[in-house]
Design an enzyme around this catalytic site. Structure first.
Site, mmCIF file in Angstrom:
data_model
loop_
_atom_site.group_PDB
_atom_site.id
_atom_site.type_symbol
_atom_site.label_atom_id
_atom_site.label_comp_id
_atom_site.label_asym_id
_atom_site.label_seq_id
_atom_site.Cartn_x
_atom_site.Cartn_y
_atom_site.Cartn_z
ATOM 1 N N TYR A 1 -1.960 -35.342 -6.980
ATOM 2 C CA TYR A 1 -3.017 -35.801 -7.575
ATOM 3 C C TYR A 1 -3.349 -34.990 -8.601
ATOM 4 O O TYR A 1 -4.577 -34.834 -8.787
ATOM 5 C CB TYR A 1 -4.145 -36.402 -6.635
ATOM 6 N N GLY A 2 -2.542 -34.056 -9.330
ATOM 7 C CA GLY A 2 -3.024 -33.200 -10.284
ATOM 8 C C GLY A 2 -2.882 -33.933 -11.535
ATOM 9 O O GLY A 2 -3.009 -34.772 -11.797
ATOM 10 N N ILE A 3 -2.149 -33.053 -12.449
ATOM 11 C CA ILE A 3 -2.062 -33.574 -14.017
ATOM 12 C C ILE A 3 -1.426 -34.872 -14.267
ATOM 13 O O ILE A 3 -1.980 -35.630 -14.726
ATOM 14 C CB ILE A 3 -1.454 -32.481 -14.797
ATOM 15 N N GLN A 4 -0.355 -34.921 -13.627
ATOM 16 C CA GLN A 4 0.225 -36.244 -13.819
ATOM 17 C C GLN A 4 -0.070 -37.128 -12.653
ATOM 18 O O GLN A 4 -0.205 -38.507 -12.968
ATOM 19 C CB GLN A 4 2.015 -35.998 -13.537
ATOM 20 N N ARG B 1 -1.947 -33.303 0.231
ATOM 21 C CA ARG B 1 -2.342 -32.354 1.291
ATOM 22 C C ARG B 1 -3.824 -32.272 1.532
ATOM 23 O O ARG B 1 -4.398 -32.473 0.381
ATOM 24 C CB ARG B 1 -1.509 -31.030 1.344
ATOM 25 N N ASP C 1 7.083 -28.299 -9.528
ATOM 26 C CA ASP C 1 8.516 -28.291 -9.318
ATOM 27 C C ASP C 1 9.129 -27.316 -7.986
ATOM 28 O O ASP C 1 9.775 -27.493 -7.485
ATOM 29 C CB ASP C 1 9.380 -28.208 -10.365
ATOM 30 N N HIS D 1 10.348 -34.872 -13.829
ATOM 31 C CA HIS D 1 11.051 -33.936 -14.488
ATOM 32 C C HIS D 1 12.109 -33.650 -13.664
ATOM 33 O O HIS D 1 12.409 -33.489 -12.484
ATOM 34 C CB HIS D 1 10.033 -32.676 -14.466
ATOM 35 N N ASP E 1 12.822 -29.672 -21.943
ATOM 36 C CA ASP E 1 11.493 -29.482 -21.599
ATOM 37 C C ASP E 1 11.098 -27.823 -21.371
ATOM 38 O O ASP E 1 10.266 -27.440 -21.959
ATOM 39 C CB ASP E 1 11.249 -30.192 -20.341
ATOM 40 N N GLU F 1 8.748 -25.220 -23.664
ATOM 41 C CA GLU F 1 7.849 -24.297 -23.110
ATOM 42 C C GLU F 1 7.913 -23.038 -23.297
ATOM 43 O O GLU F 1 7.015 -22.298 -23.289
ATOM 44 C CB GLU F 1 7.766 -24.701 -21.567
HETATM 45 P P1 NDP Z 1 0.066 -30.234 -10.980
HETATM 46 O O1 NDP Z 1 0.272 -28.900 -10.944
HETATM 47 O O2 NDP Z 1 -1.043 -30.812 -11.527
HETATM 48 O O3 NDP Z 1 0.017 -30.902 -9.542
HETATM 49 C C1 NDP Z 1 -1.008 -30.650 -8.533
HETATM 50 C C2 NDP Z 1 -0.860 -31.376 -7.292
HETATM 51 O O4 NDP Z 1 0.176 -30.889 -6.587
HETATM 52 C C3 NDP Z 1 -1.927 -31.238 -6.517
HETATM 53 O O5 NDP Z 1 -2.039 -32.746 -6.188
HETATM 54 C C4 NDP Z 1 -1.794 -30.361 -5.481
HETATM 55 O O6 NDP Z 1 -2.476 -30.505 -4.260
HETATM 56 C C5 NDP Z 1 -0.034 -30.702 -5.355
HETATM 57 N N1 NDP Z 1 0.382 -29.538 -4.947
HETATM 58 C C6 NDP Z 1 0.682 -28.188 -5.234
HETATM 59 N N2 NDP Z 1 1.233 -27.569 -4.423
HETATM 60 C C7 NDP Z 1 1.805 -28.104 -3.593
HETATM 61 C C8 NDP Z 1 2.410 -27.847 -2.359
HETATM 62 N N3 NDP Z 1 3.064 -26.665 -2.073
HETATM 63 N N4 NDP Z 1 2.458 -28.825 -1.401
HETATM 64 C C9 NDP Z 1 1.869 -30.062 -1.514
HETATM 65 N N5 NDP Z 1 1.145 -30.333 -2.554
HETATM 66 C C10 NDP Z 1 1.048 -29.584 -3.677
HETATM 67 O O7 NDP Z 1 1.616 -30.730 -11.195
HETATM 68 P P2 NDP Z 1 1.839 -31.710 -12.587
HETATM 69 O O8 NDP Z 1 1.263 -32.724 -12.579
HETATM 70 O O9 NDP Z 1 1.696 -30.446 -13.960
HETATM 71 O O10 NDP Z 1 3.365 -31.686 -12.530
HETATM 72 C C11 NDP Z 1 3.845 -32.716 -11.475
HETATM 73 C C12 NDP Z 1 5.378 -33.159 -11.910
HETATM 74 O O11 NDP Z 1 5.161 -33.843 -13.138
HETATM 75 C C13 NDP Z 1 6.305 -31.809 -12.240
HETATM 76 O O12 NDP Z 1 7.715 -32.499 -11.702
HETATM 77 C C14 NDP Z 1 6.322 -31.706 -13.387
HETATM 78 O O13 NDP Z 1 7.479 -30.941 -13.954
HETATM 79 C C15 NDP Z 1 6.044 -32.999 -13.953
HETATM 80 N N6 NDP Z 1 5.619 -32.999 -15.375
HETATM 81 C C16 NDP Z 1 4.469 -32.537 -15.823
HETATM 82 C C17 NDP Z 1 3.995 -32.440 -17.074
HETATM 83 C C18 NDP Z 1 2.575 -31.956 -17.559
HETATM 84 O O14 NDP Z 1 2.186 -32.251 -18.542
HETATM 85 N N7 NDP Z 1 1.867 -31.236 -16.642
HETATM 86 C C19 NDP Z 1 4.551 -33.285 -18.032
HETATM 87 C C20 NDP Z 1 5.957 -34.066 -17.564
HETATM 88 C C21 NDP Z 1 6.320 -33.924 -16.280
HETATM 89 P P3 NDP Z 1 -3.584 -29.670 -3.881
HETATM 90 O O15 NDP Z 1 -3.876 -28.748 -4.838
HETATM 91 O O16 NDP Z 1 -4.698 -30.540 -3.634
HETATM 92 O O17 NDP Z 1 -3.063 -29.002 -2.699
#
Ligand code: NDP
Length: 326
Positions: A22-25, A45, A79, A104, A187, A191
């Site tokens: 539940y991060g950026i994407q 998690r 990733d 990605h 991509d 970057e």
């Molecule tokens: P984020 O860094 O924003 O992801 C954060 C999320 O991942 C949180 O929910 C976090 O949970 C969870 N997380 C992080 N590490 C772990 C782990 N070890 N185990 C379980 N959960 C984990 O990622 P993005 O949204 O940037 O990227 C997600 C995908 O989208 C990637 O494949 C990326 O390449 C792709 N993408 C990203 C873009 C972007 O602009 N950012 C653009 C296009 C594609 P918590 O911290 O609560 O544990």
């Protein structure tokens, strides 16, 4: 390119979509899909982003449970964390007929995860970070995305992925078929070459000006903080990189630009670009990234300390604290 007319939300009838992470994407995808009428579960998690999901009306489930309860799983965590999470908590719950989606191509391009047989799999990669994905969904415009079908045992993988793309707002702007290896390499190259080049360019311009006696705040505003350069790039995305200067630049500006174009980056920079691409393609970058992640991202912490102490950031903060978020 696929547009709205090429996709149907009916292809998601009866589907439950698990957004893992539940991060950026993840946050943007989950909200857009829900607003398009898709049944969405969020898997996260027990960590920082759980509370945000709950506050947005997505009671978070453990990752394995969300994957188990869904027929489509979108993996939206960083990733370098994919292999561990995928092997332990996603793959065991992918059943025949499910659809697995990545944003990605990284983990497939570099062989970090293995897709199970019988499961549809696709890449749906928005060419945008999260906030605009959500904002442009709400204002009706959407963002561009790349798509690749990775495996298609059901024969419906493309239709299902296009339906997801429509629900996320991507087919309003356009979804281009791009092989996942190309999507990944393009991509990473953007970057690792273009982004640092621009950041270093802004920093160098700022430093030269300040060292030559200019006041830091107007220098910062003129280099990037007024948003003029950002508007120019946004305009360039629609009319063309050179056209925007032709259309919006005064003769003084156009003359100055053309006089310096082609003189600033020589063969040395081109060779660096080629080397960066090579290190992406031969896996050297991935190895370095995984090593960095395994040891808790020490160079990311060091880099934060350096730029936060730098003159550009300090000037930016000084300016922001004076004017607020206008
Ligand atoms: P984020 O860094 O924003 O992801 C954060 C999320 O991942 C949180 O929910 C976090 O949970 C969870 N997380 C992080 N590490 C772990 C782990 N070890 N185990 C379980 N959960 C984990 O990622 P993005 O949204 O940037 O990227 C997600 C995908 O989208 C990637 O494949 C990326 O390449 C792709 N993408 C990203 C873009 C972007 O602009 N950012 C653009 C296009 C594609 P918590 O911290 O609560 O544990």
């Amino acid at each position: 390119m696929y547009f709205d007319r090429d996709a149907s939300l009916a292809d998601l009838d009866g589907e439950t979509v698990a957004v893992i992470g539940y991060g950026i994407q993840g946050r943007a995808f989950a909200a857009n899909l829900r607003d398009s009428g898709v049944r969405v579960l969020v898997g996260n998690r027990d960590d920082a982003y759980r509370d945000e999901a709950r506050a947005d009306g997505f009671p978070p489930l453990p990752i394995a449970e969300a994957a188990e309860r869904a027929s489509t799983v979108l993996l939206l965590i960083p990733d370098e964390a994919h292999p561990e999470v995928y092997d332990a908590r996603i793959a065991p719950h992918l059943r025949e007929g499910d659809l697995f989606v990545l944003a990605h191509g990284f983990s497939v391009r570099f062989g970090r995860i293995r897709l199970p047989g019988g499961v549809d799999a696709a890449l749906l990669a928005p060419k945008m970070f999260g906030r605009p994905i959500r904002e442009r969904y709400k204002d009706g415009t959407g963002v561009l995305a790349f798509l690749d079908v990775l495996q298609d045992p059901s024969g419906r993988a493309l239709r299902r992925t296009l339906a997801l793309a429509k629900a996320a707002g991507f087919t309003r702007r356009g979804v281009l078929p791009v092989p996942h290896a190309q999507e990944t390499e393009l991509d990473l190259f953007q970057e690792q070459f273009l982004t640092p080049l621009l950041l270093d360019g802004f920093r160098m311009a700022f430093e030269v000006l300040v060292e030559s006696g200019y006041d830091p705040v107007p220098a910062l505003l003129d280099m990037y903080a007024s948003g003029e350069m950002a508007e120019m790039m946004a305009e360039a995305a629609s009319v063309g990189l050179y056209e925007v200067i032709e259309q919006q630049g005064s003769p003084t500006c156009r003359f100055g630009v053309q006089m310096r174009l082609g003189t600033l980056l020589g063969d040395e920079v081109r060779r660096k670009a080629e080397r960066i691409l090579e290190e992406i393609r031969n896996g050297a970058f991935v190895e370095a990234l995984e090593k960095e992640a395994d040891s808790g991202y020490p160079s990311l912490d060091a880099y934060q300390a350096v730029y936060r102490a730098g003159e550009v950031t300090r000037t930016h903060e000084r300016y922001r604290s004076a004017v607020g978020r206008r």
